[in-house]
Structures are given as structure tokens and as C-alpha cells.
Design an enzyme around this catalytic site. Structure first.
Site, short mmCIF file in Angstrom:
data_model
loop_
_atom_site.label_atom_id
_atom_site.label_comp_id
_atom_site.label_asym_id
_atom_site.label_seq_id
_atom_site.Cartn_x
_atom_site.Cartn_y
_atom_site.Cartn_z
N ASP A 277 37.57 27.00 34.09
CA ASP A 277 37.01 28.34 34.01
C ASP A 277 37.39 29.05 35.31
O ASP A 277 37.83 28.43 36.28
CB ASP A 277 35.49 28.30 33.78
C1 BGC Z 1 34.26 33.05 31.57
C2 BGC Z 1 35.31 32.59 30.57
C3 BGC Z 1 36.44 33.57 30.52
C4 BGC Z 1 37.01 33.72 31.93
C5 BGC Z 1 38.20 34.66 32.00
C6 BGC Z 1 34.87 33.38 32.91
O1 BGC Z 1 33.95 34.00 33.75
O2 BGC Z 1 33.27 32.08 31.72
O3 BGC Z 1 34.71 32.45 29.31
O4 BGC Z 1 37.41 33.14 29.62
O5 BGC Z 1 36.00 34.22 32.78
O6 BGC Z 1 37.82 35.96 31.73
#
Ligand code: BGC
Length: 745
Positions: A277
Site C-alpha cells: 500500500d
Molecule cells: C489506499 C489504497 C490505494 C492507494 C493508492 C492508499 O492510501 O489504501 O487502497 O490503492 O492509496 O491510491
């Protein structure tokens, strides 16, 4: 549907039966083929090519592939023809193009996409075929935007109704979760694009998500929190997974040997890649050795990532072997070959924001809407004699494609509820619109909208006098009223959980006022998670639940209100009467501090409510129709089974009302004599059936005995206890229409 296989077992059985009894009246059995979705495994046939590519790469080039080189891609190796792996968010559709090195939009004018209904809505359809449609449709959009990976689906279990990302997740139930996740992933990957299944794992709250250590016992982990991930890997063959922000048993999920190496790759045989993540990585050697492949993150110089310069240094200092680095590079190259990003002849080109995709979004939305109450048959709306309708509520005009902290979609089409009514109502009916309430958020010291946090300020609850009076006037001066209330994607958002279940912006008071003035009022809630609607349930006679429902959401809603579509959505989670009734809250184990222990164990969602005999406001699986269904003739094909068998559960459903309609038959199993702790019942099968008024269908649900197993921690495996099981069929967890007992020996 290239990799979707159809098991014709039951159809074949039926045709044998009918051919034996040629003279017998034609069977009324519905086509009972069971569609199973099976993804395509990652091929190892390019391994030699991959090894020779790796042999030509410098250490720096290899490391370049293991971390972000822009906001949504890793590094490629141009001289060897290795492209960057291009990613896009996310669950609601393909996110607009983001700048390479900041969160600012790239400012393209060709990245408008279809806004699809949120996952909660897909779950409410209880229709795996629509989940495939969603995946396939959004997969095409990803290709049209030249992406290799979609950061979707998000499949964490909804442990608390307050979770900020409840709308982005499917359900509180592991069986429904896996049955929707698998087709979704297969649908995406049928388009030469990877699904990135997130957030692995036990990422069930936003509060302290970057630090909280989740402590959950092994059996609960296996029975509730991992099944959909396991199916994503072993059935859908997901090409990638995203490691979550939080810790699990002391280690961050992106450097968690148990989860990534032992379970994911060891037990499940995962051959794809694990992507972090955004900014969820905390170490260099440990992260790589414990199973992560690509570190992604938020803006800082990309060479400062843990898997960038630091990794080169660690390799040079002998702290990590080059074989270890090669292993991860190989994982990435395999999936790039798999989706034809390398050697990509005949790669699917896709299409973006087409009418066909809007229709997909419409179909999902139309089947997701849940009819909660319809006492006086106000619905479907009869227009005879109606000259004016008051449409009240900020949510009648609110758009949800963008908003809040999380990923959204830049779209040219989002039909609001008000526009949906304008599109569908005869032009001579006057719509008297009143906003009714203002969205009000507290501001922080920088005068920015304050995030909705667990402890922080939430809303100003006072209603605006002028808005309230406009609403009252509209209600008084119209033949009937429809209120669109609920929340929105600024209020329900990633990165924070809600403080409580209360409806924001003074809506409860507004709704009560309007209901007092015009008894012909339909209340429509638009939200992605449970809210306290106790008094609204009590005082209204027609109540609909809708979702952040995509580009065509307003049209779908109008069609349900007007009866062109008969509602068939069912709640994918339990709506509690009060938050203290919910398991994580009843056990005082949310949100924890440095760590959180899931004290309710196996009893998440309806498992808790049913086992503890707590009445919910609306139960899991609940949803009414404009017609009525009668269940009868429940039987199984045998009485006694052994552990490799499949139970054929058959029953009849009659549409005894005045409308054609779809019903979701739900199969729950209980094992009252179990020697173990078990929930009083667990969902183990379901089927959505389309039945014309005045007709019946024989329905078959296939229930493999292995679904009855529990996870035995000592034996590290699934075991089916011998004994008597009760199979219960109903149309919600609290509306069981019949049961039958079988034995397993
Ligand atoms: C989220 C993800 C997301 C990523 C990119 C993160 O903060 O938890 O679900 O894909 O950001 O935007």
C-alpha cells in the site's frame, strides 16, 4: 468470458431425468447450471527468457523495478524492452491520471471513465455474474487507459459498521465475500490486466491504520478474514495483491513472513506479485526477504524508498543476496509477460466510458437497491392523480464519483437521483426541489474540511432555517414527497472511521419534520455503511436503501421508485439498532490503541447477532420486493454424506405476487451439536433467481461438504466434524423459510 466455466451437472441430470420420463409434463425447473469462475494461472513458460533478461540487468536496474518510479508505476528497463508496470486505482473505476511525482491530477482530457457502483452495492446484488460484469467492464477501461494493473477489488471483511471504507468493501460474511471476489478478479484479468486484491490482510479499520497491530486468533483468521483472499489466489489466480498498512501479530503486513511467505506463497502457491500500500513499507532487507515485491508510496524522492538506494547499498554490503533480489524481479517479469505487457501481441485494447459500460454500471446499480420498508404500498409510485412531487435533500443532487480521501473517478456521467427522476417522470409532473439541509463539516486550523475522526469534531447538527423552511413548503405544496438523505463520500472516507452511527447534517430532524407534514413521503437513504435510522424506520412507511451507485445511479433509483425495476438487493451486512450491539463494540475491542484484539473472534456480523440473540434493526441478507415469494419443498438428494460429497439442496420458490421479480435464496448451515464454538448459523450458499409472477421455479444449490468444515489449528487444516447439520433456506438471515437435517459421517 474466456475462463468462466459452466458446470452443467444439474442440467445434464435434469435432461437425463426428462428423457427417461418423456410423457411427463415439462419440468418447471429453472436452468440450474452453476457458474464457476476460474482464473488463468500465471504461466511459467517464459521463465527461460526471464532468466536471461535478469542475467543482463545491473543491480541498479533490478532494484529500479522493485520500487515506485512514479506515483503509479515501478521502474522499467528501457534498454531491455522492459516497460514500467502501470497501475491505476481503484474500486470505483479507473482513477484519473495522476502526475508522475505528486498527487496532483495530470490534467489529461482523455481520462474520463465510467464511475461504477461501489463494492457495497455489488455485494447487495448478491449476484456473482454482475460481479464478473463489473470486473470485465472495468478491466476494459484499464486497458483503454493502457494500464497493467487495477488496484481493486478491496475485499476486507466489514468488522465494524463505522469503518471509513465500508462502502469500498463487500460484506461482513466470508462466503459472500469470496463468491463475489472471484468473478470480479477473473473479469478484470480476462482483459490482459492484473487485479491487485487489497488490502492483505486484517485491515478492518482506518483508525491508526498505519501503526495498529491486529491480534486475531488463528481459527478466526482462517475462517473469516482469509477465505476470500485464498479464493482470489487459488481460484481466480489473482496476479497481484496489495500488502496492508497495519501490523499483524507484531509485524507490518508488508514485511510479514507468516502472511506473505508462509501462507500466501507457501500454502496457497501464489505466483504473482505483492505490491505495498502507498507508503506502507518500513524496512529494506526484512521487507524483501519477507515477501514484498514492489514498494509504492507517496511523494518523496523515489530513490529514498526503502527498496531503492538503501537496497542497492544492502546488496553491496552483503546484507541481502542478489538471488533474493532476482527472485522478486522474476515475479514481476512473469506477470508482465502474463498480461502481455512484454511481447504483447494481440493484447486487448479495451474501451473507455462507452454506452455498454454505462449499461453495466446501470445493471449493477439496479440490482443493488434494497427495499427496506413498504407498508402502505407507496411503492412503486403510482402516478395517477399526482401533479407535483417534492424532492428534498442535498443527496438528490450530490455527486459521489469524487470526494473524501480515497480514490474516485473523473467521469462525464453521474446521473443524480434528481436527474434520474427528471429523466423518468412524465414532463407534466412538477418537481419541487428543496435542498433541505446543508453539508456542514467542522474546519481545522487551516480552514480545511476536518476529517471525520473517531475523537475529533464531526458535524454541526443544526439545520439551516431557510433550507428547512423551503423543504417544509415543498412538502406542503406537493402531492407527495421523496427525501434523499444519508451520507456521501466526504463523510464516509478512507483514512478515518466514523465517530458513531448518527446521520449527519441534521437529517434525522429534517426527515421527521417532512414525514409529519406529508405522510405520502418516501425516504431514500444513500450511503455505503449502516446508519442509525431507527426513528426513520419507525415513522416512514416507505424506505429504500441505495448506495454510491455509479454513473447511472440516479436512473436506476428512479426505475426502482417507479417500478420499472423491481428491487432485489439484499443487505450485505447487519444494520444494528445501536453501535453497542455490534460485536467489535460490544466487546470493547474497537479501535484499540497500539494494538487491537478481535475479541469477538468468530462472531462477526450476523454471526454475533444470531448467536447472542440480539435483534438487529435490519438483518444481514434482508431486502423486500414489490412481489411476494413463497418457499416450499425443501429437500436434499441424500440423507447421509461423506466429506467429499456435494449436497444438492433443492426447493421451490413461487412468485405469488403481482410483479415479476428476483429473489435471493440464502442457505445457512448450523451445527447445533458441535463440540466446538460455532456461530449459530453461517451462510454457505445462495442463488439469485428471476421468477415471473404467478410461476414457480425449482432451485438447486450445490453445497460441497467441505464448506461445512472448521479450521483446526493443531492440525493446520480444515476438518468437517461428523454429525447432524441443519440446512436452512430463507431470504434473510432472520427469515428462514424451512430447514432440513443431514448427517455427515
Ligand atoms: C489506499 C489504497 C490505494 C492507494 C493508492 C492508499 O492510501 O489504501 O487502497 O490503492 O492509496 O491510491
Amino acid at each position: 468470458m474466456k475462463f468462466k466455466t459452466t458446470i452443467l451437472l444439474m442440467t445434464i441430470m435434469l435432461s437425463i431425468l426428462t428423457s427417461c420420463k418423456k410423457d411427463v409434463e415439462k419440468s418447471t425447473a429453472e436452468k440450474t447450471e452453476e457458474i464457476t469462475y476460474q482464473g488463468k494461472e500465471i504461466s511459467l513458460e517464459n521463465d527461460q527468457k526471464i532468466d536471461s533478461l535478469i542475467a543482463k540487468m545491473t543491480l541498479e536496474e533490478k532494484v529500479g523495478m522493485l520500487h515506485g518510479n512514479s506515483m503509479f508505476s515501478n521502474g522499467g528497463v528501457e534498454r531491455l524492452g522492459i516497460p514500467e508496470l502501470k497501475m491505476a486505482d481503484g474500486p470505483l473505476g479507473i482513477r484519473e491520471e495522476i502526475s508522475r511525482d505528486s498527487w496532483a491530477p495530470a490534467g489529461w482530457d482523455n481520462d474520463f471513465a465510467t464511475y461504477y457502483p461501489a463494492a457495497g452495492s455489488v455485494a447487495a446484488t448478491w449476484n456473482p455474474e454482475l460481479s464478473y460484469v463489473f470486473g470485465n467492464s472495468v478491466g476494459q477501461e484499464a486497458r483503454a487507459r493502457d494500464k497493467d494493473m487495477i488496484l481493486s477489488p478491496a475485499i476486507n471483511i466489514i468488522r465494524t459498521p463505522l469503518g471509513g471504507r465500508t462502502y469500498e468493501y463487500f460484506t461482513e460474511d466470508p462466503f459472500l465475500n469470496k463468491k463475489l471476489s472471484v468473478p470480479f478478479i477473473v473479469g478484470i484479468q480476462d482483459n490482459d490486466v492484473m487485479a491487485c486484491v487489497k488490502h492483505f490482510a486484517v485491515n478492518n479499520q482506518e483508525t491508526n491504520r498505519g501503526t495498529v497491530d491486529v491480534l486475531v486468533d488463528e481459527r478466526t483468521l482462517r475462517e473469516l478474514y482469509l477465505p476470500a483472499y485464498k479464493a482470489a489466489v487459488t481460484e481466480a489466480h489473482a496476479y497481484s495483491l496489495m500488502g496492508a498498512y497495519n501490523k499483524f501479530r507484531g509485524d507490518y503486513l508488508c514485511e510479514n513472513d507468516y502472511m506473505l511467505n508462509q501462507i500466501l506463497r507457501g500454502e496457497w502457491g501464489f505466483k504473482g506479485i505483492v505490491v505495498s500500500d502507498w507508503a506502507a513499507v518500513h524496512s529494506t532487507v526484512k521487507t524483501l526477504e519477507n515477501g514484498l515485491d514492489i514498494e509504492m508510496g507517496t511523494p518523496k524522492p523515489f530513490n529514498e524508498f526503502f527498496l531503492a538506494d538503501k537496497l542497492v547499498e544492502a546488496a553491496k554490503a552483503g546484507e541481502i543476496s542478489e538471488e533474493e533480489i532476482n527472485k522478486h524481479v522474476k515475479h514481476i517479469l512473469r506477470v508482465l509477460f502474463q498480461v502481455k505487457a512484454i511481447d504483447g501481441e494481440n493484447r486487448i485494447k479495451g474501451s473507455l466510458a462507452t454506452e455498454a459500460h454505462y449499461k453495466d454500471a446501470y445493471n449493477i446499480a439496479a440490482e443493488s437497491i434494497v427495499l427496506l420498508k413498504n407498508n402502505k404500498n407507496l411503492l412503486p409510485l403510482q402516478l395517477d392523480g399526482v401533479k407535483s412531487i417534492a424532492v428534498i435533500g442535498n443527496n438528490a443532487m450530490k455527486k459521489n464519483a469524487l470526494g473524501g480521501f480515497g480514490a474516485g473517478v473523473k467521469t462525464k456521467r453521474e446521473v443524480t437521483p434528481l436527474e434520474g427522476l427528471q429523466n423518468r417522470l412524465p414532463k407534466d409532473i412538477k418537481i419541487n426541489y428543496a435542498e433541505g439541509y446543508l453539508e456542514r463539516y467542522s474546519k481545522n486550523e487551516n480552514n480545511q474540511k476536518e476529517e471525520v475522526t473517531l475523537d475529533g469534531p464531526v458535524t454541526v447538527e443544526t439545520l439551516d432555517e431557510v433550507k428547512l423552511n423551503e423543504a417544509i413548503d415543498a412538502a406542503k405544496n406537493s402531492d407527495m414527497a421523496i427525501i434523499f438523505a444519508g451520507s456521501n463520500r466526504d463523510y464516509e472516507t478512507e483514512a478515518s472511521d466514523r465517530k458513531d452511527l448518527s446521520l449527519p447534517f441534521g437529517q434525522k430532524e429534517l426527515i421527521e419534520k417532512v414525514l409529519g407534514i406529508n405522510p405520502n413521503t418516501i425516504v431514500v437513504m444513500i450511503a455505503g455503511a449502516p446508519f442509525d435510522i431507527n426513528t426513520i424506520k419507525e415513522k416512514s412507511s416507505a424506505l429504500i436503501w441505495s448506495w454510491f451507485n455509479g454513473s447511472e445511479g440516479g436512473n436506476a433509483l428512479a426505475d426502482v421508485i417507479l417500478g420499472t425495476v423491481n428491487p432485489s438487493g439484499k443487505l450485505p451486512w447487519t444494520m444494528p439498532k445501536k453501535i453497542e450491539d455490534s460485536p467489535a463494540h460490544a466487546t470493547h475491542s474497537f479501535p484499540g490503541g497500539e494494538s487491537v484484539t478481535y475479541k469477538e473472534g468468530l462472531l462477526v456480523g450476523y454471526r454475533w447477532f444470531d448467536t447472542k440473540n440480539i435483534e438487529p434493526l435490519y438483518p444481514f441478507g434482508y431486502g423486500l420486493s414489490y412481489t411476494t415469494f413463497e418457499f416450499s419443498d425443501l429437500k436434499t438428494n441424500k440423507q447421509t454424506y461423506s466429506d467429499k460429497d456435494v449436497i444438492e439442496v433443492t426447493f421451490n420458490i413461487k412468485n405469488s405476487g403481482d410483479f415479476d421479480g428476483k429473489e435471493v435464496a440464502q442457505l445457512y448451515v448450523s451445527n447445533p451439536n458441535s463440540k466446538l464454538e460455532r456461530a449459530s448459523q453461517e451462510l454457505k450458499g445462495f442463488k439469485k433467481v428471476d421468477i415471473q409472477k404467478g410461476t414457480s421455479k425449482n432451485v438447486t444449490i450445490l453445497l460441497p461438504i467441505k464448506e461445512l468444515g472448521y479450521y483446526n489449528v493443531d492440525k493446520k487444516g480444515w476438518i468437517v466434524e461428523p454429525g447432524t447439520y441443519k440446512i436452512r433456506i430463507g431470504n434473510s438471515s432472520r427469515a428462514i423459510k424451512g430447514d432440513v437435517s443431514i448427517s455427515v459421517n
